[in-house]
Write a protein that holds these residues in place. Structure first.
Motif, PDB file in Angstrom:
ATOM      1  N   GLY A 234      17.864 -10.213  -8.453  1.00 53.28           N
ATOM      2  CA  GLY A 234      17.316  -9.376  -9.509  1.00 53.28           C
ATOM      3  C   GLY A 234      16.459 -10.120 -10.514  1.00 53.28           C
ATOM      4  O   GLY A 234      15.787  -9.500 -11.340  1.00 53.28           O
ATOM      5  N   ASP A 235      16.473 -11.465 -10.441  1.00 52.78           N
ATOM      6  CA  ASP A 235      15.719 -12.270 -11.403  1.00 52.78           C
ATOM      7  C   ASP A 235      14.288 -12.545 -10.960  1.00 52.78           C
ATOM      8  O   ASP A 235      13.520 -13.153 -11.703  1.00 52.78           O
ATOM      9  CB  ASP A 235      16.415 -13.617 -11.639  1.00 52.78           C
ATOM     10  N   ILE A 236      13.940 -12.130  -9.752  1.00 50.29           N
ATOM     11  CA  ILE A 236      12.629 -12.484  -9.212  1.00 50.29           C
ATOM     12  C   ILE A 236      11.797 -11.225  -8.997  1.00 50.29           C
ATOM     13  O   ILE A 236      12.329 -10.161  -8.654  1.00 50.29           O
ATOM     14  CB  ILE A 236      12.789 -13.256  -7.879  1.00 50.29           C
ATOM     15  N   THR A 237      10.522 -11.333  -9.240  1.00 49.84           N
ATOM     16  CA  THR A 237       9.609 -10.214  -9.036  1.00 49.84           C
ATOM     17  C   THR A 237       9.543  -9.870  -7.547  1.00 49.84           C
ATOM     18  O   THR A 237       9.349 -10.749  -6.701  1.00 49.84           O
ATOM     19  CB  THR A 237       8.203 -10.562  -9.536  1.00 49.84           C
ATOM     20  N   GLN A 238       9.730  -8.610  -7.245  1.00 53.79           N
ATOM     21  CA  GLN A 238       9.716  -8.181  -5.845  1.00 53.79           C
ATOM     22  C   GLN A 238       8.293  -8.222  -5.276  1.00 53.79           C
ATOM     23  O   GLN A 238       7.315  -8.116  -6.020  1.00 53.79           O
ATOM     24  CB  GLN A 238      10.263  -6.760  -5.738  1.00 53.79           C
ATOM     25  N   PRO A 239       8.167  -8.394  -3.963  1.00 56.72           N
ATOM     26  CA  PRO A 239       6.832  -8.284  -3.352  1.00 56.72           C
ATOM     27  C   PRO A 239       6.226  -6.933  -3.684  1.00 56.72           C
ATOM     28  O   PRO A 239       6.941  -5.945  -3.875  1.00 56.72           O
ATOM     29  CB  PRO A 239       7.116  -8.416  -1.845  1.00 56.72           C
ATOM     30  N   SER A 240       4.917  -6.887  -3.768  1.00 58.48           N
ATOM     31  CA  SER A 240       4.248  -5.637  -4.134  1.00 58.48           C
ATOM     32  C   SER A 240       3.824  -4.869  -2.889  1.00 58.48           C
ATOM     33  O   SER A 240       3.689  -5.433  -1.798  1.00 58.48           O
ATOM     34  CB  SER A 240       3.018  -5.931  -4.997  1.00 58.48           C
ATOM     35  N   TRP A 241       3.611  -3.560  -3.074  1.00 55.98           N
ATOM     36  CA  TRP A 241       3.095  -2.763  -1.963  1.00 55.98           C
ATOM     37  C   TRP A 241       1.687  -3.206  -1.586  1.00 55.98           C
ATOM     38  O   TRP A 241       1.246  -2.993  -0.444  1.00 55.98           O
ATOM     39  CB  TRP A 241       3.108  -1.287  -2.333  1.00 55.98           C
ATOM     40  N   ILE A 242       0.978  -3.825  -2.531  1.00 59.19           N
ATOM     41  CA  ILE A 242      -0.348  -4.373  -2.206  1.00 59.19           C
ATOM     42  C   ILE A 242      -0.210  -5.444  -1.142  1.00 59.19           C
ATOM     43  O   ILE A 242      -1.003  -5.500  -0.183  1.00 59.19           O
ATOM     44  CB  ILE A 242      -1.021  -4.939  -3.467  1.00 59.19           C
ATOM     45  N   GLN A 243       0.811  -6.314  -1.276  1.00 63.92           N
ATOM     46  CA  GLN A 243       1.043  -7.338  -0.261  1.00 63.92           C
ATOM     47  C   GLN A 243       1.362  -6.703   1.083  1.00 63.92           C
ATOM     48  O   GLN A 243       0.787  -7.077   2.117  1.00 63.92           O
ATOM     49  CB  GLN A 243       2.204  -8.243  -0.678  1.00 63.92           C
ATOM     50  N   VAL A 244       2.297  -5.760   1.067  1.00 63.37           N
ATOM     51  CA  VAL A 244       2.714  -5.126   2.319  1.00 63.37           C
ATOM     52  C   VAL A 244       1.523  -4.443   2.994  1.00 63.37           C
ATOM     53  O   VAL A 244       1.287  -4.605   4.202  1.00 63.37           O
ATOM     54  CB  VAL A 244       3.839  -4.101   2.064  1.00 63.37           C
ATOM     55  N   GLY A 245       0.764  -3.688   2.214  1.00 57.61           N
ATOM     56  CA  GLY A 245      -0.354  -2.954   2.790  1.00 57.61           C
ATOM     57  C   GLY A 245      -1.493  -3.839   3.233  1.00 57.61           C
ATOM     58  O   GLY A 245      -2.010  -3.688   4.347  1.00 57.61           O
ATOM     59  N   SER A 246      -1.893  -4.792   2.393  1.00 57.08           N
ATOM     60  CA  SER A 246      -3.081  -5.586   2.713  1.00 57.08           C
ATOM     61  C   SER A 246      -2.858  -6.494   3.916  1.00 57.08           C
ATOM     62  O   SER A 246      -3.743  -6.623   4.778  1.00 57.08           O
ATOM     63  CB  SER A 246      -3.518  -6.410   1.498  1.00 57.08           C
ATOM     64  N   VAL A 247      -1.691  -7.110   4.032  1.00 55.33           N
ATOM     65  CA  VAL A 247      -1.475  -8.012   5.157  1.00 55.33           C
ATOM     66  C   VAL A 247      -1.407  -7.238   6.473  1.00 55.33           C
ATOM     67  O   VAL A 247      -1.925  -7.691   7.508  1.00 55.33           O
ATOM     68  CB  VAL A 247      -0.211  -8.876   4.943  1.00 55.33           C
ATOM     69  N   ASN A 248      -0.826  -6.035   6.451  1.00 54.54           N
ATOM     70  CA  ASN A 248      -0.711  -5.275   7.695  1.00 54.54           C
ATOM     71  C   ASN A 248      -2.018  -4.591   8.082  1.00 54.54           C
ATOM     72  O   ASN A 248      -2.376  -4.556   9.270  1.00 54.54           O
ATOM     73  CB  ASN A 248       0.421  -4.247   7.568  1.00 54.54           C
ATOM     74  N   VAL A 249      -2.749  -4.079   7.096  1.00 52.99           N
ATOM     75  CA  VAL A 249      -4.067  -3.509   7.411  1.00 52.99           C
ATOM     76  C   VAL A 249      -5.012  -4.614   7.865  1.00 52.99           C
ATOM     77  O   VAL A 249      -5.803  -4.434   8.807  1.00 52.99           O
ATOM     78  CB  VAL A 249      -4.635  -2.759   6.190  1.00 52.99           C
ATOM     79  N   GLY A 250      -4.940  -5.770   7.217  1.00 54.63           N
ATOM     80  CA  GLY A 250      -5.774  -6.901   7.633  1.00 54.63           C
ATOM     81  C   GLY A 250      -5.469  -7.342   9.049  1.00 54.63           C
ATOM     82  O   GLY A 250      -6.384  -7.624   9.833  1.00 54.63           O
ATOM     83  N   MET A 251      -4.192  -7.378   9.383  1.00 57.49           N
ATOM     84  CA  MET A 251      -3.817  -7.776  10.738  1.00 57.49           C
ATOM     85  C   MET A 251      -4.268  -6.734  11.764  1.00 57.49           C
ATOM     86  O   MET A 251      -4.693  -7.078  12.872  1.00 57.49           O
ATOM     87  CB  MET A 251      -2.298  -7.964  10.793  1.00 57.49           C
ATOM     88  N   PHE A 252      -4.200  -5.463  11.396  1.00 51.71           N
ATOM     89  CA  PHE A 252      -4.680  -4.405  12.279  1.00 51.71           C
ATOM     90  C   PHE A 252      -6.176  -4.568  12.547  1.00 51.71           C
ATOM     91  O   PHE A 252      -6.644  -4.413  13.689  1.00 51.71           O
ATOM     92  CB  PHE A 252      -4.394  -3.038  11.657  1.00 51.71           C
ATOM     93  N   ALA A 253      -6.928  -4.927  11.510  1.00 52.42           N
ATOM     94  CA  ALA A 253      -8.367  -5.138  11.667  1.00 52.42           C
ATOM     95  C   ALA A 253      -8.644  -6.295  12.616  1.00 52.42           C
ATOM     96  O   ALA A 253      -9.542  -6.219  13.471  1.00 52.42           O
ATOM     97  CB  ALA A 253      -9.017  -5.399  10.308  1.00 52.42           C
ATOM     98  N   LEU A 254      -7.881  -7.381  12.501  1.00 50.17           N
ATOM     99  CA  LEU A 254      -8.082  -8.524  13.396  1.00 50.17           C
ATOM    100  C   LEU A 254      -7.738  -8.159  14.834  1.00 50.17           C
ATOM    101  O   LEU A 254      -8.394  -8.622  15.771  1.00 50.17           O
ATOM    102  CB  LEU A 254      -7.233  -9.712  12.936  1.00 50.17           C
ATOM    103  N   TRP A 255      -6.715  -7.328  15.029  1.00 48.81           N
ATOM    104  CA  TRP A 255      -6.370  -6.914  16.383  1.00 48.81           C
ATOM    105  C   TRP A 255      -7.465  -6.039  16.999  1.00 48.81           C
ATOM    106  O   TRP A 255      -7.744  -6.121  18.196  1.00 48.81           O
ATOM    107  CB  TRP A 255      -5.035  -6.168  16.394  1.00 48.81           C
ATOM    108  N   LEU A 256      -8.090  -5.206  16.175  1.00 50.11           N
ATOM    109  CA  LEU A 256      -9.146  -4.345  16.708  1.00 50.11           C
ATOM    110  C   LEU A 256     -10.298  -5.148  17.298  1.00 50.11           C
ATOM    111  O   LEU A 256     -10.953  -4.705  18.250  1.00 50.11           O
ATOM    112  CB  LEU A 256      -9.681  -3.422  15.605  1.00 50.11           C
ATOM    113  N   THR A 257     -10.545  -6.334  16.751  1.00 50.11           N
ATOM    114  CA  THR A 257     -11.671  -7.146  17.241  1.00 50.11           C
ATOM    115  C   THR A 257     -11.449  -7.647  18.658  1.00 50.11           C
ATOM    116  O   THR A 257     -12.377  -8.196  19.265  1.00 50.11           O
ATOM    117  CB  THR A 257     -11.904  -8.352  16.312  1.00 50.11           C
ATOM    118  N   ALA A 258     -10.238  -7.477  19.196  1.00 50.83           N
ATOM    119  CA  ALA A 258      -9.962  -7.939  20.560  1.00 50.83           C
ATOM    120  C   ALA A 258     -10.572  -7.019  21.616  1.00 50.83           C
ATOM    121  O   ALA A 258     -10.657  -7.399  22.789  1.00 50.83           O
ATOM    122  CB  ALA A 258      -8.449  -8.046  20.788  1.00 50.83           C
TER     123      ALA A 258
END
Length: 417
Positions: free
Chosen positions: A344-368
């Motif tokens: 409880g003492d630490i800032t939780q990961p943000s939804w920006i992190q969750v969304g950006s890393v997964n959308v970014g990874m999806f974009a990299l997969w599309l290039t295949a």
């Protein structure tokens, strides 16, 4: 009042993850045409995350984790731990220099030194953990896959290969390090820390052996199959591996739903990470059996990117800041219990992190896929940019955790407790 200290392995993990972020910035500069292509930048970036970030952190936390799960009364040898740190951080830069300069001698020297550090770590784990506990088996077996991965790397550097040739050695190297070593340790750590973070019990403890044997035997097939050029062995290993991973995911989701203390962002990072671990599975039979009908090369590149930036990076985002904070509070107490107390003492990961890393990874997969060729460069640039955003937020969170965990302590106590 709890003592505080800094774990030198964790400091190095943070430094390499920070340098890895700079490497991603370099990749973005290359993709946007701002600078000329840099030699082996992609592989250097990957190794900043794998050996540089994840392996340093795992070296730092494994003795404490094994002791928390059910260790012996034998204390950790502080001298051995310092030797592990010195060898790992002397050998790893040599590997990077050898990769960047194409110097086989330098890379082999670095890999040999890292192998020595790994040997000392294995001794530490076996000295401080007892047989019989299901989760401890993960930690005792996992380092041997890294030994195999390093030996496969020697084969690549020295041009000594099995029936599968050079590419068989590459696949054996990647599969041993990622699907074997890292996957076993990550699985045990997830099964240990998620109940602590969610303040509940593991929902399906009977599935712990299923995950262990599924991942272990599956990884054996995934390593041996490419090296021996036996596709049927690779496919069998993949099928067994999927069974073990399903058992793990059932435990993750079940444990979350049995808890009244919700941490949806961390769960999102964990499930997102495992999405990119298993995403290549349906494509593997096509790449192995029909390489001329699918873009095998681009799919393999996308799969490796997914393992590093989709799976490893997300799991690091989910756990490394909170474990770093907990490990700095006191090595005299149970690490898992301290994770619960400091969560409880630490800032939780943000939804920006969750969304950006997964959308970014999806974009990299599309290039295949060839149909995306007209916009492949744009997708690559956008994908790495989104991953860089999540990575930057993670690095900031990590250094804040390390700062909050720091304090004065005698040098001999830093990693020897």
């Amino acid at each position: 009042m709890m003592q505080k200290h800094i774990n030198p392995f964790v400091v190095m993990a943070g430094l390499y993850l920070s340098v890895g972020l700079l490497a991603v910035a370099g990749k973005l500069s290359v993709e946007s045409g701002l600078i000329e292509s840099l030699p082996r930048l992609r592989w250097l970036t990957i190794h900043f995350v794998t050996i540089g970030g994840m392996t340093q952190a795992l070296f730092g936390f494994l003795p404490s984790l094994t002791d928390s799960i059910g260790g012996t009364e034998r204390s950790v040898d502080g001298t051995s731990r310092w030797w592990q740190w010195l060898l790992l951080n002397a050998g790893y830069p040599l590997i990077l220099i050898g990769m960047a300069t194409s110097s086989t001698t330098t890379a082999v020297a670095g890999a040999t030194i890292v192998l020595g550090a790994l040997g000392l770590l294995i001794v530490t784990i076996y000295r401080t953990s007892r047989r019989g506990h299901d989760l401890l088996r993960y930690y005792r077996v996992a380092p041997w896959f890294l030994v195999i991965g390093i030996l496969a790397a020697f084969g690549m550097l020295l041009n000594i290969h099995g029936p599968g040739g050079y590419f068989g050695s590459i696949e054996a190297h990647v599969h041993a390090n990622v699907w074997g070593f890292l996957a076993l340790i990550v699985a045990a750590t997830v099964l240990t820390l998620l109940p602590a973070l969610f303040e509940t019990e593991l929902r399906f403890p009977q599935l712990v052996p299923v995950t262990f044997w599924g991942v272990t035997l599956g990884a054996v097939g995934l390593v041996a199959g490419p090296w021996l050029a036996r596709h049927e062995l690779t496919m069998l290993g993949l099928a067994i591996y999927v069974i073990g991973t399903i058992g793990l995911l059932v435990n993750i989701v079940g444990t979350y739903h049995s808890s009244d203390y919700r941490r949806p962002k961390q769960l999102g990072l964990v499930l997102g990470g495992y999405l990119w671990l298993v995403f290549p599975v349906p494509w593997a039979p096509l790449v192995l059996l029909f390489p001329d009908t699918v873009p095998a090369g681009p799919i393999e590149i996308a799969a490796i990117n997914g393992l590093v930036f989709g799976w490893m990076l997300q799991l690091a985002m989910a756990f490394l800041p909170v474990v770093t904070l907990a490990s700095g509070r006191s090595t005299a107490d149970d690490l898992v219990e301290i994770v619960t107390s400091v969560a409880g003492d630490i800032t939780q990961p943000s939804w920006i992190q969750v969304g950006s890393v997964n959308v970014g990874m999806f974009a990299l997969w599309l290039t295949a896929f060839p149909s995306i060729d007209p916009i492949a460069e744009t997708l690559t640039l956008g994908g790495y940019a989104l991953i860089a955003i999540a990575w930057l937020l993670f690095v900031i969170s990590f250094w804040r955790s390390l700062e909050n965990s720091s304090g004065r302590k005698r040098p001999s106590q830093l990693i020897g407790d």
